[in-house]
Design an enzyme around this catalytic site. Sequence first.
Site, PDB file in Angstrom:
ATOM      1  N   SER A   1     -83.747  53.614  19.467  1.00 30.39           N
ATOM      2  CA  SER A   1     -82.449  53.491  20.142  1.00 30.39           C
ATOM      3  C   SER A   1     -81.426  52.666  19.359  1.00 30.39           C
ATOM      4  CB  SER A   1     -82.655  52.872  21.527  1.00 30.39           C
ATOM      5  OG  SER A   1     -83.378  51.665  21.397  1.00 30.39           O
TER       6      SER A   1
ATOM      7  N   THR B   1     -76.402  45.756  27.807  1.00 32.71           N
ATOM      8  CA  THR B   1     -77.225  46.883  27.404  1.00 32.71           C
ATOM      9  C   THR B   1     -77.393  47.782  28.625  1.00 32.71           C
ATOM     10  OG1 THR B   1     -79.356  47.548  26.466  1.00 32.71           O
ATOM     11  CG2 THR B   1     -79.367  45.572  27.804  1.00 32.71           C
TER      12      THR B   1
HETATM   13  C1  SD4 Z   1     -74.670  52.871  25.049  1.00 31.62           C
HETATM   14  N1  SD4 Z   1     -75.261  50.710  25.876  1.00 31.62           N
HETATM   15  O1  SD4 Z   1     -74.340  53.507  24.052  1.00 31.62           O
HETATM   16  C2  SD4 Z   1     -75.521  51.677  24.866  1.00 31.62           C
HETATM   17  C3  SD4 Z   1     -76.939  52.046  24.704  1.00 31.62           C
HETATM   18  C4  SD4 Z   1     -77.424  53.082  25.567  1.00 31.62           C
HETATM   19  O2  SD4 Z   1     -78.875  53.588  27.298  1.00 31.62           O
HETATM   20  O3  SD4 Z   1     -77.097  54.219  25.414  1.00 31.62           O
HETATM   21  N2  SD4 Z   1     -78.257  52.732  26.493  1.00 31.62           N
HETATM   22  O4  SD4 Z   1     -74.338  53.199  26.191  1.00 31.62           O
END
Ligand code: SD4
Length: 330
Positions: free
Chosen positions: A89, A242
Amino acid sequence: MLNRRSFLQKTALLTALLGLKKSLFALPFAGSWRPKAGSSKEEPVVLSTWDFGLAANKEAWRTLESGGSSLDAVESGVKVVEADPSINSVGYGGLPDREGKVTLDACIMDAAGNCGGVCFLEEIMHPVSVARRVMENTPHVLLAGEGAQDFALSEGFRKQNLLTDEARKAWEEWKKERIFKTEINRERHDTIGMVALDKNGKLAGACTTSGLSFKLHGRVGDSPIIGAGLFVDGEVGAATATGLGEAVIKTAGSFLVVELMRHGMSPQDACEEAVKRIVQKQDFGGFQVCFLALNTEGEHGAYSIHPGFTYTLSRGDVHKVLESDSYTKK
Ligand code: SD4
């Protein structure tokens, strides 16, 4: 009898009291933030999201011990996660979008309010370092896509394929059904956001991610956006987020946490209030959002919508993975 002198004295007193009452009511919270007196040496603190923050915090700590600033520490710390192909991720090894492209978002901010970010960036291993160059070497705050990549190349970064075999296989599996759903919290791994306080009392923060897996090509989340995925106010505190970026952006999440601290809340109360703002307005059943906060006194807070948010705290040479309290509890 009321002579002129005592009349004037009483009027002045009444005016002062009315003025005081008015200014008290103008304050959004009873205990408002006050600047810290003196410039005593601080005990360094490093705080980062998830348990993969452990390796990141240890690296950040090494940077602080070798004389680096909190800004150096957060950059070096999150780079560990960016370069780890087993973390799907963030950075190298991140799951791709629907077109099979790994696109990265990151930002960095210091105590003086300087900041930089990159979004929708491809084939560069360390977006956080590009974000720092945006901050230090350009008059801008955020560069996107091809322009961000051109800038990175001009700064000496090299292009690399960031799609690992595992991530490509996962994408091929996904393509069979092409179902797009946000998951509450993929394998307990997500964005790395890190905030740190160094021995000089200076705060800094960084945030980096490959974003939602199998997202629409071009989608950008909260992580590169100052005030959403990260915010630092050197006089007050720092926060990072997050989880589902769309939900965080809608409430300017990290800015909100820091602003609540400015108005007197503890880091913990500020994180909880920011989560409450999300759950009051959004249908939160299917997604996770988590906040971390650190103030200039070195106090920290952590809170999430759902259980399962782990974070890493380093203080006094001890590195601990902890789990936050959450709105929906276990
Ligand atoms: C985002 N906060 O791009 C980040 C990481 C993510 O599930 O996707 N989290 O939204």
